[in-house]
Design an enzyme around this catalytic site. Structure first.
Site, PDB file in Angstrom:
ATOM      1  N   HIS A 155    -113.492  24.830-108.145  1.00 32.31           N
ATOM      2  CA  HIS A 155    -112.847  23.514-108.069  1.00 32.31           C
ATOM      3  C   HIS A 155    -113.217  22.728-106.811  1.00 32.31           C
ATOM      4  O   HIS A 155    -113.230  21.509-106.820  1.00 32.31           O
ATOM      5  CB  HIS A 155    -111.319  23.645-108.185  1.00 32.31           C
ATOM      6  CG  HIS A 155    -110.651  24.333-107.034  1.00 32.31           C
ATOM      7  ND1 HIS A 155    -110.634  25.693-106.876  1.00 32.31           N
ATOM      8  CD2 HIS A 155    -109.956  23.829-105.969  1.00 32.31           C
ATOM      9  CE1 HIS A 155    -109.951  26.016-105.804  1.00 32.31           C
ATOM     10  NE2 HIS A 155    -109.536  24.893-105.211  1.00 32.31           N
ATOM     11  N   ASP A 156    -113.541  23.420-105.727  1.00 31.90           N
ATOM     12  CA  ASP A 156    -113.890  22.713-104.486  1.00 31.90           C
ATOM     13  C   ASP A 156    -115.334  22.944-104.073  1.00 31.90           C
ATOM     14  O   ASP A 156    -115.675  22.823-102.888  1.00 31.90           O
ATOM     15  CB  ASP A 156    -112.957  23.154-103.350  1.00 31.90           C
ATOM     16  CG  ASP A 156    -111.631  22.409-103.369  1.00 31.90           C
ATOM     17  OD1 ASP A 156    -111.590  21.308-103.956  1.00 31.90           O
ATOM     18  OD2 ASP A 156    -110.649  22.936-102.815  1.00 31.90           O
TER      19      ASP A 156
ATOM     20  N   LYS B 225    -117.331  20.640-101.718  1.00 33.56           N
ATOM     21  CA  LYS B 225    -117.103  20.568-100.268  1.00 33.56           C
ATOM     22  C   LYS B 225    -118.322  21.015 -99.459  1.00 33.56           C
ATOM     23  O   LYS B 225    -118.346  20.840 -98.229  1.00 33.56           O
ATOM     24  CB  LYS B 225    -115.903  21.431 -99.883  1.00 33.56           C
ATOM     25  CG  LYS B 225    -114.565  20.816-100.279  1.00 33.56           C
ATOM     26  CD  LYS B 225    -113.406  21.684 -99.811  1.00 33.56           C
ATOM     27  CE  LYS B 225    -112.060  21.044-100.172  1.00 33.56           C
ATOM     28  NZ  LYS B 225    -110.927  21.904 -99.734  1.00 33.56           N
TER      29      LYS B 225
ATOM     30  N   HIS C 236    -115.950  14.882-102.445  1.00 36.74           N
ATOM     31  CA  HIS C 236    -116.301  16.240-102.888  1.00 36.74           C
ATOM     32  C   HIS C 236    -116.039  16.429-104.387  1.00 36.74           C
ATOM     33  O   HIS C 236    -116.688  17.251-105.032  1.00 36.74           O
ATOM     34  CB  HIS C 236    -115.547  17.291-102.063  1.00 36.74           C
ATOM     35  CG  HIS C 236    -114.145  17.542-102.527  1.00 36.74           C
ATOM     36  ND1 HIS C 236    -113.069  16.782-102.112  1.00 36.74           N
ATOM     37  CD2 HIS C 236    -113.634  18.478-103.378  1.00 36.74           C
ATOM     38  CE1 HIS C 236    -111.967  17.237-102.670  1.00 36.74           C
ATOM     39  NE2 HIS C 236    -112.267  18.276-103.448  1.00 36.74           N
TER      40      HIS C 236
ATOM     41  N   HIS D 242    -109.575  17.504-110.734  1.00 35.06           N
ATOM     42  CA  HIS D 242    -108.342  18.199-110.341  1.00 35.06           C
ATOM     43  C   HIS D 242    -107.549  17.429-109.294  1.00 35.06           C
ATOM     44  O   HIS D 242    -106.448  17.861-108.916  1.00 35.06           O
ATOM     45  CB  HIS D 242    -108.646  19.628-109.861  1.00 35.06           C
ATOM     46  CG  HIS D 242    -109.300  19.730-108.516  1.00 35.06           C
ATOM     47  ND1 HIS D 242    -110.619  19.403-108.300  1.00 35.06           N
ATOM     48  CD2 HIS D 242    -108.810  20.129-107.299  1.00 35.06           C
ATOM     49  CE1 HIS D 242    -110.924  19.594-107.033  1.00 35.06           C
ATOM     50  NE2 HIS D 242    -109.846  20.029-106.396  1.00 35.06           N
ATOM     51  N   HIS D 243    -108.081  16.310-108.847  1.00 30.86           N
ATOM     52  CA  HIS D 243    -107.296  15.436-107.958  1.00 30.86           C
ATOM     53  C   HIS D 243    -106.788  14.192-108.691  1.00 30.86           C
ATOM     54  O   HIS D 243    -106.197  13.310-108.050  1.00 30.86           O
ATOM     55  CB  HIS D 243    -108.138  15.028-106.740  1.00 30.86           C
ATOM     56  CG  HIS D 243    -108.358  16.143-105.763  1.00 30.86           C
ATOM     57  ND1 HIS D 243    -107.334  16.714-105.038  1.00 30.86           N
ATOM     58  CD2 HIS D 243    -109.490  16.814-105.406  1.00 30.86           C
ATOM     59  CE1 HIS D 243    -107.823  17.680-104.268  1.00 30.86           C
ATOM     60  NE2 HIS D 243    -109.136  17.761-104.481  1.00 30.86           N
TER      61      HIS D 243
ATOM     62  N   ASP E 259    -103.597  24.301-107.546  1.00 31.40           N
ATOM     63  CA  ASP E 259    -104.232  24.028-106.255  1.00 31.40           C
ATOM     64  C   ASP E 259    -103.199  23.561-105.237  1.00 31.40           C
ATOM     65  O   ASP E 259    -103.141  24.064-104.103  1.00 31.40           O
ATOM     66  CB  ASP E 259    -105.320  22.980-106.445  1.00 31.40           C
ATOM     67  CG  ASP E 259    -106.120  22.730-105.178  1.00 31.40           C
ATOM     68  OD1 ASP E 259    -106.305  23.675-104.383  1.00 31.40           O
ATOM     69  OD2 ASP E 259    -106.579  21.575-104.978  1.00 31.40           O
TER      70      ASP E 259
END
Length: 536
Positions: A390-391, A394, A419, A450-451, A479
């Site tokens: 998910h990240d 970054k 990101h 997811h944000h 998260d």
């Protein structure tokens, strides 16, 4: 075997009597102990009560291959049809022609084949009026197996007729069972190719073996040879179910000698009551399946099982290769996630917890029968591993922004938010190189969305509701939930009740209410383990 003394009153009758007793010492068909408890079912269809009585008397001690006869009586063609329709496995019909109508028996013979679609039962016509139904015409026009005038049927000839019919029925049943068994083998082996877990595969094998043998699921055990130690238990059913939790078959288990012999001799063992099927794959893996049916296996059953073993050997190798590919894929996903974590030291255990909780939430939503088109078997299988990514975006975030121990400025926040789009772009390119849906497909959805907020207030695209992929909606909740519970460079961990309240208060705004409901159910029954550390 028919006892002549039991039919003395009949044998004293004139030669015109339809059933005469002969002194021929042919012997009966009674055999040793029965293979199983099923009897040969014979239906007598005749409107003459005396015919039923004499037939029962003549056949009362007859047995064939250790199985005695079970006699049924019908006194009209209509009654005979009902019995045949409602009673399975009738092997032979002794059928009168003239009953309620002059052709009642002929009509029943035709209905047996055409309406009941029963091509296996043997039909023997017995008539006291041969002129009413000429033999040549009847044999040609009707699917019957023998034609007898009652006047020619002595006890011995009736015995011969019945045994011949039962032998023919048995042969046809063996062919039919072989056809059905092969069909099950083909269907079962095909289904096994769709299973991606060794234990699921083994359980599927056990179910197919039970189906081929036409027995219940009791007494079936699957073990795999190990490099060291005893055979490893892969799956078990019935009274062996407790062994499913054992890593190895106990050395003193009653099945161990037969299984060890099969592995040692590399061939199946058929020694009732324990039968062991040996499977040796081209990749040099060895399996044994122990079956304990209530009766010895017939040769045709052994042959079918050997064919099945050959089929599933290839399926097992296929499963192994699939597992290797899957593990390689998982390793690649983990490596990508580790690359992102390498720079963000505060999230070492975060992604693993997200992986576990995302899978549990998806499963709980399925249990709650949530009506969401995104809740597919593929998502249930892949969301855990996909959530690790998910990240991944970054990797492009500058250290001074990613590792800043204080709140971000508006400009730093804009940099940080990139990101999501970068992670999605990286994973979409990778997913395009794989046919179908993969971990990378869901990883791209999660990384990019997811944000997003359920009410449309999130980033990067301001998606709302079900326009946000379900995988991303699930990881969005997980998260934030996990991040609030643990220390970050820019914050201390929140108290657990405050985190739960935060998530619940934002149900329907920031978060999908169905996902929140599933999370709250999970943590109510199994609260997360909290550690007083930056991360674990």
């Amino acid at each position: 075997m028919t006892d002549p003394s039991d039919a003395s009153d009949v044998s004293d009758a004139s030669d015109d009597n339809w059933l005469l007793d002969e002194d021929d010492e042919s012997g009966g068909a009674a055999g040793t102990a029965p293979i199983d408890q099923r009897l040969w079912r014979v239906l007598i269809v005749d409107d003459d009560v005396d015919v039923h009585a004499v037939t029962r008397l003549a056949l009362r001690n007859v047995a064939f291959k250790g199985r005695e006869l079970e006699l049924f009586s019908a006194y009209s063609g209509a009654e005979g049809f009902r019995i045949l329709r409602d009673t399975p496995d009738i092997a032979l019909v002794l059928l009168d022609v003239v009953m309620e109508t002059d052709d009642a028996g002929l009509i029943l013979a035709r209905r047996i084949r055409e309406e009941l679609n029963n091509q296996i039962v043997r039909v023997v016509l017995r008539t006291g009026q041969p002129g009413q139904a000429p033999e040549q015409r009847v044999i040609i026009e009707y699917d019957i197996n023998d034609y007898k005038a009652k006047t020619e049927l002595t006890t011995q000839k009736l015995f011969t007729t019945v045994i011949s019919a039962l032998r023919a029925y048995e042969s046809l049943m063996m062919l039919e069972r072989s056809r059905i068994g092969l069909g099950k083998i083909l269907a079962g082996a095909t289904n096994l190719y769709q299973i991606h877990s060794l234990r699921e595969f083994a359980s599927g094998v056990l179910n197919q073996v039970s189906a081929i043998l036409d027995v219940g699921a009791d007494g079936v055990l699957c073990v795999m040879s190990a490099v060291t130690g005893g055979p490893t238990v892969v799956a078990a059913t019935g009274h062996y179910t407790a062994l499913a939790d054992s890593e190895a078959l106990p050395p003193d288990h009653p099945l161990m000698p037969a299984i060890a012999k099969a592995f040692r001799e590399k061939q199946s063992q058929f020694e009732h009551p324990v039968n062991v099927l040996y499977i040796h794959t081209q990749e040099e893996r060895q399996l044994c399946i122990s079956v304990t049916p209530p009766w010895p296996l017939a040769p045709i059953q052994r042959d079918l099982l050997e064919v099945f073993c050959e089929r599933i050997a290839a399926a097992f190798d296929n499963l192994y290769m699939f597992g290797q590919l899957r593990r390689a894929q998982e390793a690649t996903v983990v490596a990508l996630a580790d690359l992102a974590e390498f720079r963000d030291h505060g999230t070492g255990g975060h992604v693993r917890r997200v992986q576990d909780l995302s899978s549990r939430i998806a499963q709980r939503m399925k249990q709650r029968a949530v009506d969401d088109p995104g809740l597919t078997p593929q998502l249930l299988e892949m969301i855990g591993l996909a959530s690790i990514l998910h990240d991944v975006g970054k990797v492009s975030t500058p250290d001074q922004v990613l590792l800043k121990p204080a709140a971000h400025t508006p400009e730093e926040r804009r940099v940080m938010q990139t990101h999501a789009q970068i992670g999605r772009a990286i994973l979409e390119r990778a997913a395009s190189m794989v046919d179908g849906v993969s971990y990378l497909t869901y990883g791209a959805q999660i990384a990019g969305a997811h944000h997003e907020h359920f009410d449309g207030g999130g980033y990067p695209e301001g998606l709302a509701g079900r326009a946000i992929p379900l995988a991303a909606r699930i990881v969005a909740v997980v998260d934030v939930f996990d991040a609030l519970l643990h220390r970050r460079p820019y914050k201390e961990p929140w108290p657990y009740p405050d985190v739960v309240s935060y998530i619940a208060e934002r149900s329907g705004t920031q978060f999908d209410p169905e996902v929140v409901a599933a999370l709250l159910e999970i943590i109510e029954s199994s609260p997360p383990m909290l550690v007083d550390a930056e991360d674990d």
